[in-house]
Design an enzyme around this catalytic site. Structure first.
Site, short mmCIF file in Angstrom:
data_model
loop_
_atom_site.label_atom_id
_atom_site.label_comp_id
_atom_site.label_asym_id
_atom_site.label_seq_id
_atom_site.Cartn_x
_atom_site.Cartn_y
_atom_site.Cartn_z
N LYS A 79 0.82 -1.22 0.00
CA LYS A 79 0.00 0.00 0.00
C LYS A 79 0.86 1.27 0.00
O LYS A 79 0.61 2.19 -0.76
CB LYS A 79 -0.94 0.03 1.23
CG LYS A 79 -1.92 -1.13 1.30
CD LYS A 79 -2.94 -0.93 2.42
CE LYS A 79 -2.34 -0.96 3.82
NZ LYS A 79 -1.76 -2.25 4.23
N ARG A 101 -9.60 0.72 8.73
CA ARG A 101 -9.15 -0.62 9.09
C ARG A 101 -10.23 -1.39 9.84
O ARG A 101 -10.04 -2.56 10.13
CB ARG A 101 -7.93 -0.51 9.98
CG ARG A 101 -6.60 -0.76 9.29
CD ARG A 101 -5.53 -0.59 10.34
NE ARG A 101 -4.30 -1.26 10.01
CZ ARG A 101 -3.30 -0.68 9.37
NH1 ARG A 101 -3.40 0.55 8.95
NH2 ARG A 101 -2.19 -1.35 9.15
N ARG A 155 11.71 -5.26 4.66
CA ARG A 155 11.37 -3.84 4.51
C ARG A 155 12.26 -2.94 5.36
O ARG A 155 12.44 -3.15 6.55
CB ARG A 155 9.90 -3.64 4.91
CG ARG A 155 9.48 -2.19 4.89
CD ARG A 155 7.99 -2.04 4.75
NE ARG A 155 7.28 -2.33 5.98
CZ ARG A 155 5.94 -2.25 6.09
NH1 ARG A 155 5.23 -1.92 5.04
NH2 ARG A 155 5.36 -2.53 7.21
N ARG A 159 11.23 -1.08 10.95
CA ARG A 159 10.21 -0.73 11.93
C ARG A 159 10.15 -1.75 13.05
O ARG A 159 10.30 -2.94 12.81
CB ARG A 159 8.84 -0.70 11.22
CG ARG A 159 8.51 0.64 10.64
CD ARG A 159 7.34 0.58 9.71
NE ARG A 159 6.19 -0.16 10.23
CZ ARG A 159 5.04 -0.28 9.58
NH1 ARG A 159 4.90 0.27 8.39
NH2 ARG A 159 4.05 -0.96 10.09
N ARG A 192 -0.03 -8.76 13.63
CA ARG A 192 -0.67 -7.82 12.70
C ARG A 192 -1.49 -8.55 11.64
O ARG A 192 -2.54 -8.09 11.23
CB ARG A 192 0.39 -6.93 12.04
CG ARG A 192 0.89 -5.84 12.98
CD ARG A 192 2.21 -5.25 12.53
NE ARG A 192 2.17 -4.69 11.21
CZ ARG A 192 3.23 -4.61 10.40
NH1 ARG A 192 4.40 -5.07 10.80
NH2 ARG A 192 3.13 -4.08 9.22
P1 ADP Z 1 0.91 -1.92 7.88
O1 ADP Z 1 -0.17 -1.58 6.93
O2 ADP Z 1 2.16 -2.37 7.20
O3 ADP Z 1 0.48 -2.81 8.99
P2 ADP Z 1 0.87 0.80 8.97
O4 ADP Z 1 2.05 1.67 8.93
O5 ADP Z 1 -0.30 1.13 8.12
O6 ADP Z 1 1.40 -0.65 8.65
O7 ADP Z 1 0.34 0.69 10.48
C1 ADP Z 1 1.19 0.43 11.56
C2 ADP Z 1 0.40 0.35 12.86
O8 ADP Z 1 -0.24 1.61 13.11
C3 ADP Z 1 -0.75 -0.67 12.88
O9 ADP Z 1 -0.30 -1.96 13.22
C4 ADP Z 1 -1.67 -0.06 13.95
O10 ADP Z 1 -1.18 -0.31 15.25
C5 ADP Z 1 -1.53 1.43 13.69
N1 ADP Z 1 -2.56 1.92 12.74
C6 ADP Z 1 -2.34 2.48 11.52
N2 ADP Z 1 -3.50 2.81 10.93
C7 ADP Z 1 -4.48 2.45 11.79
C8 ADP Z 1 -5.91 2.51 11.76
N3 ADP Z 1 -6.55 3.01 10.71
N4 ADP Z 1 -6.58 2.04 12.84
C9 ADP Z 1 -5.96 1.55 13.90
N5 ADP Z 1 -4.62 1.45 14.00
C10 ADP Z 1 -3.88 1.89 12.95
#
Ligand code: ADP
Ligand code: ZN
Length: 219
Positions: A13, A88, A127, A160, A171
């Protein structure tokens, strides 16, 4: 133009959103990036979010919804944006509908990035991200010219905390139990497109552009 990206962690993404941002001149809104920035700056939101993130859990909906509500009102969102990492949960998707109504705009495309379990694990484990400009590299697939250093801005590359193996597992479970439901939420709309995310980023981008041209938004 208004685009929503769906897909598991590691589906690509972030990489795709950056390509869309560049070609179509719309802002890339990554809730993960915004949260990590808040964690680094030790803001109120950052302090609240940190524990959840490091444990691979979702940050509570009310925090996330407030954050996005504020962000979309900023100047650089005037001509559109590509959402990466939001919504999400169904609650977030419902809140987003209200946000779009408030802005008086409609979603042009929901792109669901579909990747196999193997692709996801392989991508996440390799990554690395630039500390300065947040460009995403991969130790094997997209290596930087100089190890540990960003090609674009020269800043340090890091892994990360939540890309460590045990957190990745959590996750993926959260994705399956909470976020995957969004596919059936959006799939009924005619702006829904499925993208083969096992392909390389530039091939995936070609597929995305074809779909966006279909909706008459070739940029
Ligand atoms: P990825 O899509 O690779 O899991 P992100 O950078 O989008 O990574 O998200 C990292 C973390 O940030 C998630 O595991 C969550 O804890 C938090 N997070 C990000 N976006 C949201 C969201 N829309 N709702 C809840 N938590 C979120
Ligand atoms: Zn950089």
């Amino acid at each position: 133009m208004y685009i929503i990206l769906l897909g598991a962690p590691g589906a690509g993404k972030g990489t795709l959103a950056k390509m869309i941002e560049k070609k179509f001149g719309i802002s890339h809104l990554s809730t993960g990036d915004i949260l990590r920035d808040n964690v680094n700056r030790k803001t109120c939101v950052g302090n609240q979010a940190k524990e959840y993130m490091n444990n691979g859990k979702l940050v509570p909906d009310d925090i996330m919804i407030q954050m996005v509500k504020g962000r979309v009102l900023e100047e650089d969102c005037k001509t559109g944006f590509v959402l990466d990492g939001f919504p999400r949960t169904i609650e977030q998707a419902e809140a987003l509908e209200l946000i779009f109504n408030g802005l008086n705009v409609t979603i042009d495309a929901v792109l669901n990035l579909k990747a196999s379990q193997e692709t996801i694990i392989e991508r996440l484990s390799g990554r690395i991200i630039c500390n300065g400009c947040e460009v995403i590299y991969h130790t094997e697939n997209i290596p930087p010219k100089f190890e540990g250093k960003c090609d674009k801005c020269g800043d340090k590359l890091y892994q990360r905390d939540d890309d460590k193996k045990d957190v990745v597992k959590k996750r993926l479970i959260v994705y399956k139990t909470r976020t995957k439901k969004l596919i059936s939420y959006y799939e009924r709309q005619n702006s829904f497109y499925e993208i083969d995310a096992n392909k390389k980023a530039d091939e995936m981008f070609v597929e995305v552009c074809k779909n966006l041209e279909k909706v008459g938004k070739s940029g």
